[in-house]
Design an enzyme around this catalytic site. Structure first.
Site, short mmCIF file in Angstrom:
data_model
loop_
_atom_site.label_atom_id
_atom_site.label_comp_id
_atom_site.label_asym_id
_atom_site.label_seq_id
_atom_site.Cartn_x
_atom_site.Cartn_y
_atom_site.Cartn_z
N GLU A 126 6.71 21.89 20.16
CA GLU A 126 5.84 21.22 19.17
C GLU A 126 6.09 21.76 17.77
O GLU A 126 6.10 21.01 16.80
CB GLU A 126 4.37 21.35 19.58
CG GLU A 126 4.03 20.71 20.91
CD GLU A 126 4.47 19.26 21.06
OE1 GLU A 126 4.57 18.53 20.05
OE2 GLU A 126 4.73 18.84 22.21
N HIS A 151 9.03 20.14 16.03
CA HIS A 151 8.75 18.86 15.40
C HIS A 151 8.26 19.06 13.96
O HIS A 151 8.68 18.35 13.05
CB HIS A 151 7.69 18.08 16.19
CG HIS A 151 8.18 17.50 17.47
ND1 HIS A 151 9.19 16.57 17.55
CD2 HIS A 151 7.78 17.72 18.76
CE1 HIS A 151 9.40 16.23 18.81
NE2 HIS A 151 8.56 16.92 19.57
#
Length: 182
Positions: free
Chosen positions: A83, A86
């Site tokens: 995550e 990203h």
């Protein structure tokens, strides 16, 4: 079966490990790109089958508390950097494909991790009610949200393999019975 309601000290410990992992990964990215990245905000209220979700403009990450508690080490090792990658890619390159070459490079070259796009966790404790749908080649389980969209005629879903329209299993039985009568 893993304990899903830990005492607050256990969960606090996991949150500290996640913060440490985030800091370590951020340092790696900062060294590589020779720039600072802001620490993202974290919450533990991601729901459904997703282990985590990155919100690019808000620089925040939502993690799935249940999947974290059931898979703490794998989660901290892989999901947290996934995550964060990203967010780093968005801040460094702008809008690009979510799991494209830039994201894969961050995972592989900077974090030294496989660029896995999906987790392999057991989702039985986070899966909601599903509905069976059929195409020409297989049976699919759709979420209540997708089922309702189909029933309200606001969406149509297709199989990725055969491109056939997904049909609710109740209708399949009616179609098969009609074919047998004719």
């Amino acid at each position: 079966m893993p304990q899903t309601e830990p005492n607050s000290a256990d969960f606090r410990q996991l949150k500290m490990q996640i913060q440490r992992r985030l800091r370590d990964c951020l340092k790696m990215a900062e060294l590589y790109f020779q720039r600072d990245f802001p620490m993202p905000t974290l919450s533990y209220d991601a729901r459904g089958l997703k282990a985590g979700v990155a919100y690019l403009q808000q620089n925040s990450i939502k993690l799935n508390r249940t999947l974290l508690l059931e898979n703490p080490q794998q989660f901290i090792q892989q999901v947290v950097p996934h995550e964060l990658a990203h967010l780093i890619v968005y801040q460094q390159f702008g809008r690009v494909k979510p799991h494209g070459a830039e994201w894969q490079a961050v995972m592989n070259k900077i974090f030294q991790l496989p660029a896995d796009t999906c987790h392999q966790f057991d989702v039985s404790n986070v899966r909601g009610k599903t509905f069976l749908y059929q195409c020409q080649c297989q049976t699919h389980q759709l979420s209540i949200r997708r089922h309702n969209k189909i029933q309200q005629k606001s969406a149509v879903y297709f199989c990725k393999k055969c491109q056939g329209t997904l049909v609710f299993s109740d209708k399949i039985e009616q179609i098969e019975m009609k074919d047998e009568v004719e």
